[in-house]
Write a protein that holds these residues in place. Structure first.
Motif, PDB file in Angstrom:
ATOM      1  N   SER A  19      32.859  34.352  24.208  1.00  0.00           N
ATOM      2  CA  SER A  19      31.800  35.281  24.599  1.00  0.00           C
ATOM      3  C   SER A  19      31.957  35.745  26.044  1.00  0.00           C
ATOM      4  O   SER A  19      31.096  36.416  26.578  1.00  0.00           O
ATOM      5  CB  SER A  19      30.423  34.643  24.404  1.00  0.00           C
ATOM      6  N   ASN A  21      33.130  37.847  29.233  1.00  0.00           N
ATOM      7  CA  ASN A  21      33.348  39.263  29.491  1.00  0.00           C
ATOM      8  C   ASN A  21      33.801  39.408  30.941  1.00  0.00           C
ATOM      9  O   ASN A  21      33.994  38.417  31.630  1.00  0.00           O
ATOM     10  CB  ASN A  21      32.070  40.061  29.202  1.00  0.00           C
ATOM     11  N   ARG A  22      33.973  40.626  31.399  1.00  0.00           N
ATOM     12  CA  ARG A  22      34.449  40.848  32.764  1.00  0.00           C
ATOM     13  C   ARG A  22      33.534  40.203  33.799  1.00  0.00           C
ATOM     14  O   ARG A  22      33.987  39.664  34.799  1.00  0.00           O
ATOM     15  CB  ARG A  22      34.569  42.347  33.042  1.00  0.00           C
ATOM     16  N   LEU A  51      40.303  41.277  29.878  1.00  0.00           N
ATOM     17  CA  LEU A  51      39.085  41.413  30.681  1.00  0.00           C
ATOM     18  C   LEU A  51      39.349  41.932  32.099  1.00  0.00           C
ATOM     19  O   LEU A  51      38.421  42.054  32.886  1.00  0.00           O
ATOM     20  CB  LEU A  51      38.364  40.063  30.772  1.00  0.00           C
TER      21      LEU A  51
END
Length: 101
Positions: A19, A21-22, A51
């Motif tokens: 899960s 993210n960036r 990412l």
């Protein structure tokens, strides 16, 4: 951060890898660098190529500077896109640091 806190940070980042993210990658890298844990920051960057953005590139380059890994830092620098003028100052600073290394 204290050692125990960073262990928790490492655990949480690894536990939630699907899960991430960036934003979470950037937060994780920032926490590592702030706590002088440059290898985990760079490893997370390298494991999460999908990412990457300019923020994560900058953190990776910062880790490279602290690790004296200037070849990797220069390779990462070449990937950066400077479409945002706010990024230009940061990019120029990083470029100077890499050139003087």
């Amino acid at each position: 951060g204290h050692f125990g806190e960073m262990q928790t940070v490492h655990y949480m980042f690894d536990a939630f890898k699907y899960s991430n993210n960036r934003f979470t990658l950037a937060l994780y890298m920032d926490a590592c660098i702030t706590n002088q844990q440059y290898l985990p920051a760079l490893a997370a960057y390298e494991r999460n190529a999908i990412l990457h953005d300019n923020v994560t590139h900058l953190y990776a380059i910062k880790a490279c500077i602290y690790l004296n890994d200037f070849e990797t830092g220069k390779r990462i620098y070449e990937r950066i896109s400077t479409t945002d003028s706010a990024d230009d100052d940061n990019m120029n600073t990083v470029h100077v640091q890499l050139q003087n290394a």
